[in-house]
Design a protein around this motif. Sequence first.
Motif, mmCIF file in Angstrom:
data_model
loop_
_atom_site.group_PDB
_atom_site.id
_atom_site.type_symbol
_atom_site.label_atom_id
_atom_site.label_comp_id
_atom_site.label_asym_id
_atom_site.label_seq_id
_atom_site.Cartn_x
_atom_site.Cartn_y
_atom_site.Cartn_z
ATOM 1 N N PHE A 109 5.546 -11.060 -2.759
ATOM 2 C CA PHE A 109 4.503 -9.057 -3.192
ATOM 3 C C PHE A 109 3.841 -8.760 -2.162
ATOM 4 O O PHE A 109 3.941 -8.029 -1.781
ATOM 5 C CB PHE A 109 3.855 -9.836 -4.482
ATOM 6 C CG PHE A 109 3.459 -8.264 -5.331
ATOM 7 C CD1 PHE A 109 4.533 -7.314 -5.253
ATOM 8 C CD2 PHE A 109 1.848 -7.926 -4.757
ATOM 9 C CE1 PHE A 109 3.766 -5.774 -5.724
ATOM 10 C CE2 PHE A 109 1.667 -6.657 -5.522
ATOM 11 C CZ PHE A 109 2.700 -5.564 -5.971
ATOM 12 N N ALA A 110 2.693 -10.080 -1.729
ATOM 13 C CA ALA A 110 1.816 -9.608 -1.264
ATOM 14 C C ALA A 110 2.232 -9.466 0.623
ATOM 15 O O ALA A 110 2.164 -8.269 1.215
ATOM 16 C CB ALA A 110 0.927 -10.961 -0.598
ATOM 17 N N TRP A 111 4.243 -10.413 0.858
ATOM 18 C CA TRP A 111 4.289 -10.071 2.126
ATOM 19 C C TRP A 111 4.948 -8.293 2.305
ATOM 20 O O TRP A 111 5.488 -8.078 3.214
ATOM 21 C CB TRP A 111 5.500 -11.366 2.542
ATOM 22 C CG TRP A 111 4.301 -12.354 2.663
ATOM 23 C CD1 TRP A 111 4.337 -13.424 2.396
ATOM 24 C CD2 TRP A 111 3.787 -12.256 4.234
ATOM 25 N NE1 TRP A 111 3.734 -14.357 3.647
ATOM 26 C CE2 TRP A 111 3.178 -13.600 4.381
ATOM 27 C CE3 TRP A 111 3.594 -11.664 5.266
ATOM 28 C CZ2 TRP A 111 2.604 -13.960 5.424
ATOM 29 C CZ3 TRP A 111 2.643 -11.962 6.472
ATOM 30 C CH2 TRP A 111 2.598 -13.360 6.559
ATOM 31 N N LEU A 112 5.578 -8.202 1.485
ATOM 32 C CA LEU A 112 6.171 -6.948 0.283
ATOM 33 C C LEU A 112 5.685 -5.397 0.686
ATOM 34 O O LEU A 112 5.207 -4.315 1.529
ATOM 35 C CB LEU A 112 7.268 -6.803 -0.670
ATOM 36 C CG LEU A 112 7.812 -5.682 -0.814
ATOM 37 C CD1 LEU A 112 8.874 -5.306 -0.584
ATOM 38 C CD2 LEU A 112 7.818 -5.279 -2.380
ATOM 39 N N ILE A 113 3.613 -5.969 0.601
ATOM 40 C CA ILE A 113 3.465 -4.594 0.643
ATOM 41 C C ILE A 113 2.517 -4.998 2.513
ATOM 42 O O ILE A 113 2.790 -3.631 2.593
ATOM 43 C CB ILE A 113 2.191 -5.152 0.003
ATOM 44 C CG1 ILE A 113 2.097 -4.985 -1.703
ATOM 45 C CG2 ILE A 113 0.967 -4.029 0.413
ATOM 46 C CD1 ILE A 113 1.350 -5.460 -2.387
ATOM 47 N N VAL A 114 2.326 -6.032 2.114
ATOM 48 C CA VAL A 114 2.291 -6.155 4.506
ATOM 49 C C VAL A 114 3.149 -5.095 5.106
ATOM 50 O O VAL A 114 3.363 -4.105 5.802
ATOM 51 C CB VAL A 114 2.282 -7.470 4.928
ATOM 52 C CG1 VAL A 114 2.248 -7.179 6.986
ATOM 53 C CG2 VAL A 114 1.393 -8.194 4.133
ATOM 54 N N GLY A 115 4.646 -5.771 4.937
ATOM 55 C CA GLY A 115 6.122 -4.609 5.613
ATOM 56 C C GLY A 115 5.886 -3.039 5.545
ATOM 57 O O GLY A 115 5.970 -2.449 6.321
ATOM 58 N N VAL A 116 5.403 -3.222 3.999
ATOM 59 C CA VAL A 116 5.525 -1.020 3.674
ATOM 60 C C VAL A 116 3.906 -0.389 4.730
ATOM 61 O O VAL A 116 4.460 0.511 4.571
ATOM 62 C CB VAL A 116 5.808 -0.895 2.387
ATOM 63 C CG1 VAL A 116 4.919 0.005 2.273
ATOM 64 C CG2 VAL A 116 6.557 -1.810 1.183
ATOM 65 N N LEU A 117 2.602 -1.136 4.368
ATOM 66 C CA LEU A 117 2.345 -1.017 5.094
ATOM 67 C C LEU A 117 2.924 -0.779 7.124
ATOM 68 O O LEU A 117 1.758 0.459 7.680
ATOM 69 C CB LEU A 117 0.841 -1.333 4.993
ATOM 70 C CG LEU A 117 0.366 -0.933 4.021
ATOM 71 C CD1 LEU A 117 -1.081 -2.592 3.224
ATOM 72 C CD2 LEU A 117 -1.005 -0.102 3.630
ATOM 73 N N CYS A 118 3.002 -2.141 7.458
ATOM 74 C CA CYS A 118 3.629 -1.515 9.041
ATOM 75 C C CYS A 118 4.472 -0.276 9.164
ATOM 76 O O CYS A 118 5.223 0.516 9.811
ATOM 77 C CB CYS A 118 3.665 -3.189 9.255
ATOM 78 S SG CYS A 118 3.172 -4.313 9.758
ATOM 79 N N LEU A 119 5.160 -0.074 7.662
ATOM 80 C CA LEU A 119 6.508 1.041 7.701
ATOM 81 C C LEU A 119 5.575 1.949 7.861
ATOM 82 O O LEU A 119 5.701 3.218 8.364
ATOM 83 C CB LEU A 119 7.784 0.640 6.999
ATOM 84 C CG LEU A 119 8.567 -0.372 7.271
ATOM 85 C CD1 LEU A 119 9.740 -0.341 5.811
ATOM 86 C CD2 LEU A 119 9.582 -0.324 8.609
ATOM 87 N N GLY A 121 2.967 3.125 8.376
ATOM 88 C CA GLY A 121 1.718 3.215 10.242
ATOM 89 C C GLY A 121 0.744 2.154 10.893
ATOM 90 O O GLY A 121 -0.319 3.003 11.003
ATOM 91 N N CYS A 122 -0.067 1.650 9.746
ATOM 92 C CA CYS A 122 -0.871 0.585 9.651
ATOM 93 C C CYS A 122 -0.915 0.089 10.805
ATOM 94 O O CYS A 122 -0.681 -1.230 10.295
ATOM 95 C CB CYS A 122 -1.263 0.130 8.550
ATOM 96 S SG CYS A 122 -3.032 -0.125 8.045
ATOM 97 N N TRP A 123 -0.856 0.038 12.376
ATOM 98 C CA TRP A 123 -0.709 -1.178 13.384
ATOM 99 C C TRP A 123 -1.972 -1.241 13.481
ATOM 100 O O TRP A 123 -2.523 -2.202 14.657
ATOM 101 C CB TRP A 123 -0.109 0.337 14.405
ATOM 102 C CG TRP A 123 1.351 0.664 14.582
ATOM 103 C CD1 TRP A 123 1.363 2.137 13.810
ATOM 104 C CD2 TRP A 123 2.543 -0.161 14.063
ATOM 105 N NE1 TRP A 123 2.689 1.698 13.061
ATOM 106 C CE2 TRP A 123 3.036 0.778 14.232
ATOM 107 C CE3 TRP A 123 2.679 -1.358 14.194
ATOM 108 C CZ2 TRP A 123 4.465 0.549 13.738
ATOM 109 C CZ3 TRP A 123 4.118 -1.952 14.207
ATOM 110 C CH2 TRP A 123 5.532 -0.720 14.015
ATOM 111 N N LEU A 124 -3.267 -1.267 12.930
ATOM 112 C CA LEU A 124 -4.910 -1.792 13.380
ATOM 113 C C LEU A 124 -4.945 -2.517 13.174
ATOM 114 O O LEU A 124 -6.314 -3.584 12.885
ATOM 115 C CB LEU A 124 -5.547 -0.553 13.597
ATOM 116 C CG LEU A 124 -4.796 0.067 14.852
ATOM 117 C CD1 LEU A 124 -6.408 1.722 14.233
ATOM 118 C CD2 LEU A 124 -4.820 0.222 16.048
ATOM 119 N N GLY A 125 -4.034 -3.875 12.193
ATOM 120 C CA GLY A 125 -4.800 -4.670 11.311
ATOM 121 C C GLY A 125 -4.727 -4.588 10.011
ATOM 122 O O GLY A 125 -4.794 -5.234 9.119
#
Length: 156
Positions: A109-119, A121-125
Amino acid sequence: MTSEKAPYPDQPPPYSGAGEGGAQPGFAPPPGQPGYPPQGQPGYPPQGQPGYPPQGQPGYAPPSVQPVVTPPTTIVVTSMQMGTRSTPVQCPHCQQHVNTVCEYETGMFAWLIVGVLCLVGCWLGCCLIPLCIDDCKDVRHTCPNCRNNIGMFKRL
């Protein structure tokens, strides 16, 4: 001939030597000595175990020993509904009533949220923030006494 009296009336008289057949009064002579009662009834062979002919005779079969086979023991552990917080349970390993210790682990679940946030456009960490939040992680419940795993709560 002197007559010895017992000091007390209910006690037998003192021992005066061998009695009939060379045995002491009150004791049977050893086997094979005169006065020893014969075994069994006269004219009949000695008896063995009931239901079996005597050993050494035709038709003798020793009792068979059957091995005892026990089925394997099955331990049934009921599935408990574990949540995100500590839960009072009886540990299936040490049989103690305890409150579970919660350990948070990064799961799907945590990794899925990380992937969605990367898609998005949250690129600064900022996309890695869900890896630091316990409410996004899976929860492993362990016993505080024996440290064995009791259950797991997965978000996905």
